[in-house]
Design an enzyme around this catalytic site. Structure first.
Site, PDB file in Angstrom:
ATOM      1  N   PRO A  97       0.827  -1.218   0.000  1.00  8.37           N
ATOM      2  CA  PRO A  97       0.000   0.000   0.000  1.00  8.37           C
ATOM      3  C   PRO A  97       0.853   1.256   0.000  1.00  8.37           C
ATOM      4  O   PRO A  97       1.856   1.353   0.704  1.00  8.37           O
ATOM      5  CB  PRO A  97      -0.813  -0.124   1.298  1.00  8.37           C
ATOM      6  CG  PRO A  97      -0.813  -1.579   1.619  1.00  8.37           C
ATOM      7  CD  PRO A  97       0.497  -2.112   1.123  1.00  8.37           C
ATOM      8  N   GLY A  98       0.454   2.231  -0.805  1.00  6.00           N
ATOM      9  CA  GLY A  98       1.138   3.513  -0.835  1.00  6.00           C
ATOM     10  C   GLY A  98       2.322   3.599  -1.764  1.00  6.00           C
ATOM     11  O   GLY A  98       3.033   4.600  -1.765  1.00  6.00           O
ATOM     12  N   THR A  99       2.542   2.585  -2.589  1.00  5.35           N
ATOM     13  CA  THR A  99       3.705   2.604  -3.482  1.00  5.35           C
ATOM     14  C   THR A  99       3.429   3.331  -4.796  1.00  5.35           C
ATOM     15  O   THR A  99       4.355   3.532  -5.579  1.00  5.35           O
ATOM     16  CB  THR A  99       4.167   1.170  -3.782  1.00  5.35           C
ATOM     17  OG1 THR A  99       3.049   0.386  -4.208  1.00  5.35           O
ATOM     18  CG2 THR A  99       4.771   0.536  -2.534  1.00  5.35           C
ATOM     19  N   GLY A 100       2.190   3.694  -5.074  1.00  3.08           N
ATOM     20  CA  GLY A 100       1.892   4.497  -6.259  1.00  3.08           C
ATOM     21  C   GLY A 100       1.308   3.730  -7.411  1.00  3.08           C
ATOM     22  O   GLY A 100       1.506   4.112  -8.571  1.00  3.08           O
ATOM     23  N   THR A 109      -1.993   3.303  -8.238  1.00  2.00           N
ATOM     24  CA  THR A 109      -3.047   4.104  -8.871  1.00  2.00           C
ATOM     25  C   THR A 109      -2.462   5.312  -9.596  1.00  2.00           C
ATOM     26  O   THR A 109      -2.890   5.664 -10.699  1.00  2.00           O
ATOM     27  CB  THR A 109      -4.059   4.560  -7.807  1.00  2.00           C
ATOM     28  OG1 THR A 109      -4.557   3.415  -7.114  1.00  2.00           O
ATOM     29  CG2 THR A 109      -5.207   5.306  -8.450  1.00  2.00           C
ATOM     30  N   GLU A 129      14.587   1.252  28.511  1.00  2.00           N
ATOM     31  CA  GLU A 129      15.158   1.770  27.270  1.00  2.00           C
ATOM     32  C   GLU A 129      16.681   1.814  27.329  1.00  2.00           C
ATOM     33  O   GLU A 129      17.344   1.672  26.294  1.00  2.00           O
ATOM     34  CB  GLU A 129      14.596   3.164  26.984  1.00  2.00           C
ATOM     35  CG  GLU A 129      13.081   3.234  26.868  1.00  2.00           C
ATOM     36  CD  GLU A 129      12.522   2.258  25.854  1.00  2.00           C
ATOM     37  OE1 GLU A 129      13.226   1.924  24.883  1.00  2.00           O
ATOM     38  OE2 GLU A 129      11.381   1.810  26.030  1.00  2.00           O
ATOM     39  N   HIS A 164      17.915  -1.602  26.173  1.00  2.00           N
ATOM     40  CA  HIS A 164      17.852  -1.729  24.716  1.00  2.00           C
ATOM     41  C   HIS A 164      18.992  -0.957  24.050  1.00  2.00           C
ATOM     42  O   HIS A 164      19.667  -1.469  23.149  1.00  2.00           O
ATOM     43  CB  HIS A 164      16.509  -1.195  24.198  1.00  2.00           C
ATOM     44  CG  HIS A 164      15.348  -2.104  24.431  1.00  2.00           C
ATOM     45  ND1 HIS A 164      15.383  -3.441  24.158  1.00  2.00           N
ATOM     46  CD2 HIS A 164      14.091  -1.841  24.909  1.00  2.00           C
ATOM     47  CE1 HIS A 164      14.206  -3.986  24.445  1.00  2.00           C
ATOM     48  NE2 HIS A 164      13.413  -3.027  24.916  1.00  2.00           N
ATOM     49  N   ASP A 189       8.088  -6.909  23.259  1.00  2.00           N
ATOM     50  CA  ASP A 189       9.391  -7.538  23.015  1.00  2.00           C
ATOM     51  C   ASP A 189       9.258  -9.054  22.971  1.00  2.00           C
ATOM     52  O   ASP A 189       9.855  -9.725  22.121  1.00  2.00           O
ATOM     53  CB  ASP A 189      10.373  -7.128  24.118  1.00  2.00           C
ATOM     54  CG  ASP A 189      10.604  -5.626  24.146  1.00  2.00           C
ATOM     55  OD1 ASP A 189      10.425  -4.998  23.086  1.00  2.00           O
ATOM     56  OD2 ASP A 189      10.939  -5.091  25.211  1.00  2.00           O
TER      57      ASP A 189
END
Length: 682
Positions: A238-241, A243, A459, A462, A534
């Site tokens: 979706p959203g790759t162009g 259309t 955090e 991580h 996680d």
């Protein structure tokens, strides 16, 4: 309590259910007023004509003749009018009568009905004595009388028809136009999109370039016997162009462009979908050469025969009609079908065979160069400040689609407007990038010191592991400011586009994922639900390593159960492809990989216990730290260049403690380095 303001009763805005408040029909009132005015005018005209002619009875007429009041001249003779068909006779002429205004005698038009069978001899004698010879005039006015009588009624009916014409049309559409296609045609004048407006999909543009050449010059391909593809299926995230690329093909070829969604074919009435397919192809043939674009074709083109139950499936009948129409028309007519979907795995094989959709064009996510070109296209609509390097932003947005990149620039423009800036700078672009990827900062969220401290340890674990381990993506920033659905986040950005995952990368990522829970337990002697995401991500990654990627002691054997199954009936009838003993081995292998990653992460954090503690304290002080600050703590034991703390807006008052007003537990998305989600409701 609702957040919506109550609307006044006379508000004519659109209602929530899709309708509108009743309005006064001024057009109908004007039409009715005109009708009544015309009808009244017709009667008034007839009345005036009748009033201008003096009606004189027979006895008085005889007296006026004897008195010599009858005016007889060449221009105004006395006429005996005989109406044929009605057996009506009357004298018509002019007579001298006193004027009501002045009292003087003036000639006036008169009319006297007579019946010659009874008083014919008397009339002849009186007129003969006066020396008047009447002119006999036959007259037939049945048609005119009928027209004058029925004209007001006909006029009223015509105006009534025009008044209800819109309602008649709407009724016709609702009752008889179910089978009409809902395809919207974008004419040549309105479609201004060309290949210059599409960036980042160069390979896809090359594949569809020959469609443009065929539509411009069909004889070039027909001369060599080549056959242009009847249909092209665009596949991509979706959203790759997809259309946008289809509209660019139509704009480049300068031909009509029909657009319709796959869900527009399916209706509540049986047979409507197939009828709309037929009507759509008939419209395309009338406008040939043209392009017909079907968006989200998986809504109507799903695999047949996998539904539950034996009832009639309207969607399958629509698909059958679509298959017949695509196989029935000839490409020489110049009608080319383009379809788009992000689920090609669910489409029916008959739809994908050569002769229908001959070619599949993959519209993939853009790479670094493609992202920079997309940003340049969208930056033309935004006022960008001097010194902005879109290449830096492109390198910092791996995995972004074209729609997401456009959203980044739009969010940056809105942010710059709120700051009253003259242009969009790099700082606004980076902030917009973080907002699109990880969510907006929620600085006003009231957190207790205990939750804030636990988030800082989480955090810090991580971030330390992300910097220490070799096969991880570079750290971007770490923050304990609530952002999106979680209370803190450790963000990283890959150095470039990644299309594969190495085993060492997967193992290091597992260790980083374990770091949050380990750091919490080390320094708070307690654990929270902050590691829920996680744990879910680590389990999914380890299971893929065992079942799909062959990165375990079970060897290069695939234990995946077909991926994402779509059809429930097919899944219920599909047996598992491995034994129960193998399933136990898979579970044991997944647990072993996760336990080893947990032990490895625990050992590394124990060795860097002081660095974790200092990083957590720095997060409590500064709230957000960049990767350079984390590296300074690991190398020098302190932050050499502390970040500039911006003045934060005053916090909002804490929410009420009533459990009914507390937000539900938010589900943390699949995020590599996790964060602490919102606490569970009381």
């Amino acid at each position: 309590m609702s957040d919506e303001n109550p609307k006044p009763p006379n508000d004519n805005r659109q209602r929530q259910g899709g309708g509108q408040d009743p309005q006064l029909n001024w057009r109908g009132l004007v039409l009715f007023a005109i009708a009544f005015a015309l009808i009244g005018g017709a009667f008034l005209f007839r009345g005036n004509n009748f009033a201008q002619i003096q009606q004189i009875q027979y006895p008085r007429f005889i007296d006026l003749v004897k008195q010599g009041k009858i005016v007889v001249s060449a221009d105004a003779p006395l006429q005996l009018v005989v109406e044929e068909g009605r057996n009506t006779q009357y004298f018509e002429g002019k007579v001298k009568l006193p004027s009501p205004a002045t009292g003087e005698e003036v000639p006036m038009q008169f009319r006297t009905p007579i019946f010659t069978q009874f008083n014919g001899s008397e009339i002849e004698k009186v007129l003969g004595d006066a020396g008047i010879t009447p002119a006999i005039t036959p007259k037939t006015d049945l048609l005119a009388s009928a027209i004058v009588s029925f004209l007001p009624i006909v006029l009223f009916l015509v105006i009534l028809y025009f008044f209800f014409r819109s309602q008649i049309k709407m009724a016709g559409k609702g009752a008889f136009n179910f089978g009409k296609s809902k395809a919207r045609m974008l004419s040549k004048d309105k479609n201004r999109i060309t290949f210059k407006d599409v960036a980042g999909v160069e390979e896809a543009k090359d594949e569809v370039q020959e469609l443009v050449e065929f539509l411009k010059d069909p004889k070039k391909f027909q001369k060599l016997g080549g056959r242009i593809p009847k249909g092209i299926l665009m596949v991509g995230s979706p959203g790759t162009g997809k259309t946008l690329l289809a509209r660019a093909i139509a704009g480049e070829a300068d031909v009509p462009f029909f657009s319709i969604s796959g869900s527009d074919f399916v209706e509540m009435f049986v047979g409507v979908g197939a009828s709309r397919v037929r009507d759509m192809f008939e419209q395309g043939k009338k406008s040939a050469p043209c392009l017909m674009f079907i968006d989200e074709i998986d809504a109507v083109g799903r695999h047949r025969g996998h539904g539950m139950g034996g009832g009639h499936d309207e969607r399958e009948q629509t698909l059958n009609q679509l298959l017949v129409e695509m196989d029935g028309f000839d490409t020489q007519e110049g009608v080319i079908i383009i379809a788009a979907t992000n689920r090609p795995d669910v489409l029916d094989p008959a739809l994908l065979r050569p002769g229908r959709f001959d070619r599949q064009v993959t519209v993939s996510l853009p790479d670094v160069k493609g992202r920079e070109e997309i940003l340049k296209v969208h930056a033309k609509k935004v006022k960008v400040a001097e010194g902005v390097d879109l290449g830096v932003l492109a390198r910092g947005t791996p995995g972004y689609s074209g729609a997401e990149l456009a959203n980044v620039l739009n969010e940056a423009a809105l942010l710059a407007a709120r700051k009253n800036l003259k242009g969009v700078g790099m700082r606004e672009l980076e902030e917009a990038r973080d907002k699109v990827r990880w969510g907006k900062e929620r600085r006003s969220m009231a957190m207790s010191e205990r939750e804030k401290t636990s988030t800082a340890w989480h955090e810090a674990g991580h971030a330390i592991l992300n910097v220490l381990l070799e096969h991880t993506s570079p750290l971007h920033k770490v923050t304990i400011i609530p952002r999106g659905p979680y209370l803190g986040a450790t963000m990283y950005l890959p150095e470039g586009d990644k299309y594969s995952t190495q085993q060492k990368e997967a193992l290091d990522l597992l260790a980083v994922t374990m770091g949050g829970r380990i750091a919490e337990e080390m320094f708070t002697n307690d654990i929270s639900n902050g590691a829920a995401g996680d744990i879910r991500q680590a389990t999914s990654l380890a299971r893929k390593m065992v079942c799909e990627w062959g990165m375990s002691s079970l060897g290069m054997i695939s234990f995946a159960e077909g991926g994402e199954h779509v059809f429930l009936a097919r899944d219920l009838s599909r047996p598992r492809e491995y034994s129960e003993a193998t399933a136990q081995q898979i579970d044991a292998e997944v647990k072993r990989i996760i336990d080893e990653a947990y032990a490895r992460a625990q050992r590394m954090l124990e060795e860097r216990r002081t660095a974790v503690e200092k990083l957590a304290k720095a997060l409590l002080e500064y709230e957000t730290l960049d990767a350079s600050h984390v590296k300074e703590i690991l190398e020098h034991g302190e932050i050499k260049n502390p970040p500039i703390v911006e003045a934060a807006p005053p916090p909002l008052p804490p929410p009420p403690t009533d459990s009914a007003h507390q937000p539900p537990e938010s589900i943390k998305p699949e995020f590599p380095t996790g964060g602490l989600p919102s606490p569970a409701p009381a």
